[in-house]
Design a protein around this motif. Structure first.
Motif, PDB file in Angstrom:
ATOM      1  N   VAL A  78       0.839  -1.203   0.000  1.00  0.00           N
ATOM      2  CA  VAL A  78       0.000   0.000   0.000  1.00  0.00           C
ATOM      3  C   VAL A  78       0.875   1.254   0.000  1.00  0.00           C
ATOM      4  CG1 VAL A  78      -1.775   1.282   1.247  1.00  0.00           C
ATOM      5  CG2 VAL A  78      -1.867  -1.214   1.165  1.00  0.00           C
ATOM      6  N   PHE A  79       1.939   1.255   0.813  1.00  0.00           N
ATOM      7  CA  PHE A  79       2.828   2.411   0.841  1.00  0.00           C
ATOM      8  C   PHE A  79       3.527   2.593  -0.502  1.00  0.00           C
ATOM      9  CE2 PHE A  79       7.166   4.068   1.507  1.00  0.00           C
ATOM     10  CZ  PHE A  79       6.839   5.349   1.934  1.00  0.00           C
ATOM     11  N   LEU A  80       4.019   1.510  -1.089  1.00  0.00           N
ATOM     12  CA  LEU A  80       4.687   1.612  -2.388  1.00  0.00           C
ATOM     13  C   LEU A  80       3.719   2.109  -3.459  1.00  0.00           C
ATOM     14  CD1 LEU A  80       6.843  -1.655  -2.317  1.00  0.00           C
ATOM     15  CD2 LEU A  80       7.560   0.687  -1.806  1.00  0.00           C
ATOM     16  N   ARG A  81       2.452   1.708  -3.362  1.00  0.00           N
ATOM     17  CA  ARG A  81       1.446   2.212  -4.292  1.00  0.00           C
ATOM     18  C   ARG A  81       1.246   3.714  -4.093  1.00  0.00           C
ATOM     19  NH1 ARG A  81      -3.137   0.100  -6.988  1.00  0.00           N
ATOM     20  NH2 ARG A  81      -3.837   1.757  -8.397  1.00  0.00           N
ATOM     21  N   SER A  82       1.238   4.156  -2.839  1.00  0.00           N
ATOM     22  CA  SER A  82       1.072   5.590  -2.571  1.00  0.00           C
ATOM     23  C   SER A  82       2.259   6.400  -3.098  1.00  0.00           C
ATOM     24  CB  SER A  82       0.891   5.828  -1.071  1.00  0.00           C
ATOM     25  OG  SER A  82       2.103   5.621  -0.362  1.00  0.00           O
ATOM     26  N   PHE A 155     -24.724  15.514 -26.010  1.00  0.00           N
ATOM     27  CA  PHE A 155     -24.205  14.927 -27.242  1.00  0.00           C
ATOM     28  C   PHE A 155     -24.519  13.436 -27.331  1.00  0.00           C
ATOM     29  CE2 PHE A 155     -21.541  18.639 -26.426  1.00  0.00           C
ATOM     30  CZ  PHE A 155     -21.554  19.270 -27.667  1.00  0.00           C
ATOM     31  N   GLY A 156     -25.379  12.966 -26.457  1.00  0.00           N
ATOM     32  CA  GLY A 156     -25.782  11.572 -26.489  1.00  0.00           C
ATOM     33  C   GLY A 156     -24.747  10.598 -25.966  1.00  0.00           C
ATOM     34  N   LEU A 157     -23.829  11.078 -25.151  1.00  0.00           N
ATOM     35  CA  LEU A 157     -22.770  10.230 -24.621  1.00  0.00           C
ATOM     36  C   LEU A 157     -23.061   9.851 -23.176  1.00  0.00           C
ATOM     37  CD1 LEU A 157     -19.687  12.200 -26.001  1.00  0.00           C
ATOM     38  CD2 LEU A 157     -20.785  10.177 -26.996  1.00  0.00           C
ATOM     39  N   SER A 158     -22.544   8.717 -22.760  1.00  0.00           N
ATOM     40  CA  SER A 158     -22.746   8.249 -21.388  1.00  0.00           C
ATOM     41  C   SER A 158     -21.843   9.012 -20.425  1.00  0.00           C
ATOM     42  CB  SER A 158     -22.440   6.753 -21.294  1.00  0.00           C
ATOM     43  OG  SER A 158     -23.267   6.021 -22.174  1.00  0.00           O
ATOM     44  N   PRO A 159     -22.288   9.216 -19.187  1.00  0.00           N
ATOM     45  CA  PRO A 159     -21.443   9.910 -18.203  1.00  0.00           C
ATOM     46  C   PRO A 159     -20.205   9.097 -17.863  1.00  0.00           C
ATOM     47  CG  PRO A 159     -23.395   9.005 -17.155  1.00  0.00           C
ATOM     48  CD  PRO A 159     -23.598   8.839 -18.624  1.00  0.00           C
ATOM     49  N   VAL A 160     -19.140   9.789 -17.518  1.00  0.00           N
ATOM     50  CA  VAL A 160     -17.860   9.142 -17.194  1.00  0.00           C
ATOM     51  C   VAL A 160     -17.652   9.214 -15.682  1.00  0.00           C
ATOM     52  CG1 VAL A 160     -15.366   9.169 -17.534  1.00  0.00           C
ATOM     53  CG2 VAL A 160     -16.903   9.802 -19.423  1.00  0.00           C
ATOM     54  N   PRO A 161     -17.443   8.088 -15.013  1.00  0.00           N
ATOM     55  CA  PRO A 161     -17.224   8.102 -13.552  1.00  0.00           C
ATOM     56  C   PRO A 161     -15.772   8.472 -13.214  1.00  0.00           C
ATOM     57  CG  PRO A 161     -17.197   5.850 -14.336  1.00  0.00           C
ATOM     58  CD  PRO A 161     -17.492   6.715 -15.541  1.00  0.00           C
ATOM     59  N   PHE A 162     -15.451   9.746 -13.319  1.00  0.00           N
ATOM     60  CA  PHE A 162     -14.064  10.170 -13.132  1.00  0.00           C
ATOM     61  C   PHE A 162     -13.504   9.763 -11.777  1.00  0.00           C
ATOM     62  CE2 PHE A 162     -15.586  13.145 -16.363  1.00  0.00           C
ATOM     63  CZ  PHE A 162     -14.568  13.079 -17.284  1.00  0.00           C
ATOM     64  N   LEU A 163     -14.269   9.957 -10.713  1.00  0.00           N
ATOM     65  CA  LEU A 163     -13.753   9.772  -9.364  1.00  0.00           C
ATOM     66  C   LEU A 163     -13.835   8.326  -8.878  1.00  0.00           C
ATOM     67  CD1 LEU A 163     -15.176  12.988  -7.690  1.00  0.00           C
ATOM     68  CD2 LEU A 163     -12.948  12.635  -8.770  1.00  0.00           C
ATOM     69  N   SER A 164     -14.526   7.474  -9.597  1.00  0.00           N
ATOM     70  CA  SER A 164     -14.616   6.068  -9.195  1.00  0.00           C
ATOM     71  C   SER A 164     -13.928   5.133 -10.175  1.00  0.00           C
ATOM     72  CB  SER A 164     -16.093   5.665  -9.047  1.00  0.00           C
ATOM     73  OG  SER A 164     -16.799   5.876 -10.265  1.00  0.00           O
ATOM     74  N   ASP A 165     -13.250   5.695 -11.151  1.00  0.00           N
ATOM     75  CA  ASP A 165     -12.484   4.903 -12.105  1.00  0.00           C
ATOM     76  C   ASP A 165     -11.012   4.922 -11.679  1.00  0.00           C
ATOM     77  OD1 ASP A 165     -10.803   4.305 -14.508  1.00  0.00           O
ATOM     78  OD2 ASP A 165     -12.750   4.150 -15.482  1.00  0.00           O
ATOM     79  N   ALA A 166     -10.406   3.755 -11.568  1.00  0.00           N
ATOM     80  CA  ALA A 166      -9.025   3.666 -11.080  1.00  0.00           C
ATOM     81  C   ALA A 166      -8.038   4.386 -11.981  1.00  0.00           C
ATOM     82  CB  ALA A 166      -8.621   2.199 -10.928  1.00  0.00           C
ATOM     83  N   THR A 249     -11.884  11.430  -3.137  1.00  0.00           N
ATOM     84  CA  THR A 249     -11.886   9.980  -3.394  1.00  0.00           C
ATOM     85  C   THR A 249     -11.568   9.128  -2.181  1.00  0.00           C
ATOM     86  OG1 THR A 249      -9.550   9.970  -4.028  1.00  0.00           O
ATOM     87  CG2 THR A 249     -11.147  10.419  -5.775  1.00  0.00           C
ATOM     88  N   LEU A 250     -11.120   9.722  -1.088  1.00  0.00           N
ATOM     89  CA  LEU A 250     -10.643   8.957   0.078  1.00  0.00           C
ATOM     90  C   LEU A 250      -9.518   7.990  -0.294  1.00  0.00           C
ATOM     91  CD1 LEU A 250     -13.945   8.168   2.029  1.00  0.00           C
ATOM     92  CD2 LEU A 250     -12.098   9.686   2.729  1.00  0.00           C
ATOM     93  N   GLY A 251      -8.780   8.331  -1.345  1.00  0.00           N
ATOM     94  CA  GLY A 251      -7.679   7.473  -1.772  1.00  0.00           C
ATOM     95  C   GLY A 251      -8.089   6.351  -2.697  1.00  0.00           C
ATOM     96  N   GLY A 252      -9.369   6.212  -2.968  1.00  0.00           N
ATOM     97  CA  GLY A 252      -9.850   5.121  -3.801  1.00  0.00           C
ATOM     98  C   GLY A 252      -9.925   5.518  -5.264  1.00  0.00           C
ATOM     99  N   PRO A 253     -10.452   4.604  -6.089  1.00  0.00           N
ATOM    100  CA  PRO A 253     -10.883   3.259  -5.704  1.00  0.00           C
ATOM    101  C   PRO A 253      -9.703   2.287  -5.598  1.00  0.00           C
ATOM    102  CG  PRO A 253     -11.291   3.655  -8.030  1.00  0.00           C
ATOM    103  CD  PRO A 253     -10.779   4.940  -7.478  1.00  0.00           C
ATOM    104  N   ASN A 254      -9.727   1.454  -4.610  1.00  0.00           N
ATOM    105  CA  ASN A 254      -8.689   0.438  -4.392  1.00  0.00           C
ATOM    106  C   ASN A 254      -7.293   1.066  -4.332  1.00  0.00           C
ATOM    107  OD1 ASN A 254      -7.724  -2.156  -3.970  1.00  0.00           O
ATOM    108  ND2 ASN A 254      -7.479  -2.572  -6.173  1.00  0.00           N
ATOM    109  N   ASN A 255      -7.188   2.191  -3.585  1.00  0.00           N
ATOM    110  CA  ASN A 255      -5.922   2.909  -3.366  1.00  0.00           C
ATOM    111  C   ASN A 255      -5.333   3.493  -4.647  1.00  0.00           C
ATOM    112  OD1 ASN A 255      -5.906   2.275  -0.573  1.00  0.00           O
ATOM    113  ND2 ASN A 255      -4.988   0.286  -1.017  1.00  0.00           N
TER     114      ASN A 255
END
Length: 305
Positions: A78-82, A155-166, A249-255
């Motif tokens: 987890v630290f190395l990922r941070s 424009f007929g496009l789907s929303p993008v989950p910016f904050l929940s996409d890794a 994001t609280l550090g997420g998703p999945n760090n």
């Protein structure tokens, strides 16, 4: 034999006394600053180094364990990922802040009212707190009714989950940070540009030098020291990413957006492992120091144009 003059003997003594008095005055003048520097910076730094060699918690228990905390950190995924996240974030923000700030300064370096208004507009975001900035950008980026989602829907496009996409969470935080922090680099570059002697531009005009030639041969060499200051300052600031990741994001998703400072906060104030958090803080200090010094000496060693 020539008799010595009493004034000749008193001269060196008087000069020495004056120099000693001036030294004492100077010491008294800087003493308050030195005291504050030692109490607020040197002592906490040394205390943190000593604490990092202990197994300690918030309840006061402490046991000397040497470099065990550092060994644990080097094997902590987890630290190395941070660390990777923070370095990636710095690469996303520091060049963008430097180049965008320089571009804005070049564009707004004139005395028109429009430029003055735009300078104030771009700098205004810098006075906002991190809480306000992150709440604004959460409303912009959330997929359910956010500004970007509504624009995409037109424009007929789907929303993008910016904050929940890794893959998108950290770039989204970087965009938020650039918008928030662009004012200071811009103002520093503006101050540097206004110190460039106008005679240099007049001589370039007489030589029929174009804009790019003038920029590369006169403007950029003249503000080189300011550019170094901006880059080093932004490296130090952006390595300390905390509030944006904590609120957005609280550090997420999945760090995926977990920075080092947020890792230190979680270890120290949620797990109460103060010694381990202090060791992570010392590693962060060394990373910032190394990155800033490498950039400083690399830029300083380049030959002037």
């Amino acid at each position: 034999m020539t008799a010595r003059s009493p004034q000749g003997e008193a001269g060196p003594r008087t000069a020495w006394s004056a120099a000693a008095g001036e030294a004492r005055s100077g010491a008294l003048f800087v003493a308050p600053y030195l005291l504050a520097f030692i109490v607020l910076l040197v002592y906490p730094l040394l205390s943190g180094m000593w604490l990092s060699l202990h197994k300690a918690d918030l309840f006061g228990g402490s046991q000397f364990i040497g470099a065990e905390n550092y060994a644990r950190l080097l094997h902590d995924a987890v630290f190395l990922r941070s660390v990777r996240n923070t370095c990636y974030f710095v690469l996303l923000t520091v060049p963008a802040l430097t180049l965008t700030g320089l571009g804005l300064a070049l564009a707004l370096n004139n005395g028109s009212r429009r430029s003055a208004l735009l300078r104030g507009l771009f700098f205004s975001s810098s006075v906002l707190s991190v809480t306000i900035v992150t709440l604004i950008w959460r409303m912009v980026l959330i997929p359910d009714g956010g500004l970007v989602a509504n624009l995409l829907a037109r424009f007929g496009l789907s929303p993008v989950p910016f904050l929940s996409d890794a893959h998108l969470a950290l770039p989204a935080i970087a965009v938020t940070t650039i918008w928030w922090c662009i004012g200071l680099p811009m103002m520093l570059f503006l101050a540097a540009l206004q110190q460039v002697p106008p005679d240099l531009y007049e001589a370039a005009a007489l030589d029929n030098a174009g804009r790019w030639r003038t920029l590369l041969s006169i403007t950029l060499p003249s503000i080189r020291r300011t550019a170094i200051v901006v880059v080093v300052m932004e490296i130090i600031l952006q390595f300390q990413l905390f509030g944006q990741a904590q609120i957005m994001t609280l550090g997420g998703p999945n760090n995926a957006s977990l920075p080092i400072v947020l890792f230190i906060y979680q270890i120290g104030f949620q797990r109460w492992d103060i010694g381990y958090a202090a060791a992570a803080s010392e590693i962060l200090f060394c990373i910032i120091l190394a990155a800033a010094m490498i950039q400083y000496f690399a830029a300083r060693g380049r030959p002037r144009a």
